[in-house]
Design an enzyme around this catalytic site. Structure first.
Site, PDB file in Angstrom:
ATOM      1  N   SER A 212      -9.159   1.838   2.681  1.00 37.87           N
ATOM      2  CA  SER A 212      -8.466   2.372   1.916  1.00 37.87           C
ATOM      3  C   SER A 212      -7.567   1.814   1.190  1.00 37.87           C
ATOM      4  CB  SER A 212      -8.320   3.551   3.085  1.00 37.87           C
ATOM      5  OG  SER A 212      -7.205   3.306   3.860  1.00 37.87           O
TER       6      SER A 212
ATOM      7  N   SER B  63     -10.381  -0.817   7.227  1.00 38.81           N
ATOM      8  CA  SER B  63      -9.458  -0.898   5.904  1.00 38.81           C
ATOM      9  C   SER B  63      -8.970  -2.093   5.731  1.00 38.81           C
ATOM     10  CB  SER B  63      -8.438   0.229   5.818  1.00 38.81           C
ATOM     11  OG  SER B  63      -8.888   1.737   5.745  1.00 38.81           O
TER      12      SER B  63
ATOM     13  N   LYS C 191       0.582  -1.398   0.200  1.00 42.68           N
ATOM     14  CA  LYS C 191       0.141  -0.409  -0.108  1.00 42.68           C
ATOM     15  C   LYS C 191       0.945   1.291  -0.219  1.00 42.68           C
ATOM     16  CE  LYS C 191      -4.088   1.789   2.489  1.00 42.68           C
ATOM     17  NZ  LYS C 191      -4.584   2.033   4.399  1.00 42.68           N
TER      18      LYS C 191
END
Length: 461
Positions: free
Chosen positions: A164, A188, A85
């Site tokens: 996210s 997330s 990420k």
């Protein structure tokens, strides 16, 4: 695409690759090139990656191949191609954009994140950085500044990928990597895992260091893994933790037996506003566990609903403390409008109110930890709804309802300081998740339980 290479880890996962790699029947370079080709051919539409590091990935893979031939073995993740990420400082890769076009404050420095260093020491091959929702403040996965990844569960209509860690979820769901790294402050990791048909674990806050990762709210931020299976996640968890903590886990067979487990099924909060099909699938899964001898008992978690009053204050206020009011006001026009409004709400936050909320959370964390006495884990659906169409999120009222349904069952674990995981739940149609929640710092035990639950849910009827 007939010329598309197959996902090299789809059949056997991390354990099978580790055996084949050490036997010389497969190379890290071969599987890395397969993933890079899949990324090249699929990601133009999927948009999972913020950046791809093809040259350095191949160079690292070749180095791992050469190293294993000398007898040097870095462990089970050696030579494994992974995606990370875009919130971490990674040497040789662009500074993290965190899903934003803003000029972010230099709060991370230039040193590589400690967690990323551990992945390097494990011999992982870094394929690239995956997209994040702007500033990690968004559970749906929709984010306009850097683009919203396409959920591969439905290639005809664009559906929310979950956020996210949206890019990490899509990269795993589409077979663009063997393992993906995400972060989780309110769901997330677990929501993208559920929406993309994958396994995801959120570790206990503070277990794995978040130094060198852009923070959303340090009080609840944690690092997590998105994998194909709980078995893969357990292997990765053990490998990474042994490097970070400097000791080896005892990997001898000690898996829990389902007929000796007691799982708590919350009767409040977690079952609110459930899609009927999700509720039915959850109950069928519980019945299957009961048939395997597992004891499931109804419980009440009175602290869970408190999360609804906490996060709308804590997260905007935390982000403003990082960005600064002047920087935010000067650049808010560059932001996703929904996220900008959420951050702006933090300007109205009062210190005494936030401190009261935090004090209440401290007491609730202690009471929830005591509430685990007699239970190996708590279970719930991961989300209240299936992954919605992106067009459904455009309607303000419907979008808000759907977003609340995505955080309803995941935020309590962050609020109460728990570890938690989402398993793919067998159901006709779109992917959903079955959530396991464990007591603080009970992460490895939770993964062991997840492995056994996964086996039971996947077994033929």
């Amino acid at each position: 695409m007939s010329d598309l290479p197959v996902d090299p880890f789809a059949a056997g996962g991390l354990e099978a690759f580790a055996a084949e790699f050490r036997a010389g029947r497969v190379t890290s370079e071969a599987v890395t090139r397969a993933y890079l080709e899949r990324i090249e051919k699929l990601d133009a539409r999927l948009g999972a990656f913020e950046s791809v590091a093809a040259d350095s990935a191949i160079a690292t893979a070749r180095a791992m191949d050469a190293l294993i031939k000398t007898g040097a073995d870095l462990g089970p993740l050696m030579g494994v191609p992974i995606a990370i990420k875009d919130v971490f400082v990674i040497s040789g890769m662009p500074a993290p954009r965190v899903g934003s076009n803003m000029e972010l404050p230099d709060i991370l420095g230039a040193s590589e994140a400690i967690f990323i260093q551990a992945l390097r020491r494990a011999g992982c091959v870094f394929l690239g950085q995956t997209k994040a929702v702007e500033l990690c403040l968004g559970i749906t996965g929709h984010s306009s500044p850097r683009g919203t990844p396409w959920n591969p569960a439905d290639m005809q209509q664009q559906r929310a990928p979950g956020g996210s860690s949206s890019g990490s979820g899509v990269a795993m769901g589409a077979g663009l990597c063997a393992l993906a790294i995400g972060t989780d402050s309110g769901g997330s990791v677990r929501v993208p895992a559920a929406f993309n048909g994958m396994f995801g674990i959120k570790t206990t806050v503070g277990l794995w260091p978040t130094d060198g990762a852009f923070p959303l709210d340090p009080r609840v931020d944690s690092i997590g893994l998105i994998t194909r299976t709980a078995k893969d996640a357990l292997l990765a968890f053990d490998t990474i933790s042994s490097i970070l903590f400097g000791y080896q886990y005892d990997t001898r067979p000690s898996m829990p037996r389902l007929d000796r487990l007691c799982l708590g099924v919350p009767t409040n909060h977690f079952g609110d506003n459930l899609d009927v099909q999700i509720g039915d699938a959850f109950h069928r899964a519980n019945e299957r566990l009961r048939k395997n001898g597992c004891l499931l008992q109804d419980i009440v978690v009175p602290e869970a609903p408190e999360r609804a009053g906490y996060f709308p204050v804590s997260m905007p206020a935390s982000l403003l403390s990082i960005l600064g009011k002047d920087r935010y006001l000067a650049q808010k026009d560059l932001m996703d409008p929904v996220i900008a409004r959420r951050v702006e709400s933090g300007l109205e936050a009062k210190a005494y109110e936030f401190l009261a909320l935090e004090d209440k959370r401290t007491k609730s964390r202690a009471s929830a930890a005591r509430r685990f006495a007699g239970y190996d884990a708590w279970v719930s659906p991961t989300t209240a709804d299936f992954p919605p169409l992106l067009s459904d999120l455009a309607d303000p009222d419907k979008g808000l309802r759907l977003a609340l349904g995505m955080t309803q069952n995941t935020q309590p674990a962050n609020y109460l300081g728990l570890c938690a995981a989402s398993l793919p739940l067998p159901v006709d149609g779109l992917p959903i998740g079955y959530q396991l929640m464990g007591a603080p710092n009970n992460d490895r035990r939770l993964l062991e339980i997840a492995v056994e639950v996964e086996k039971a849910l996947a077994a033929p009827l």
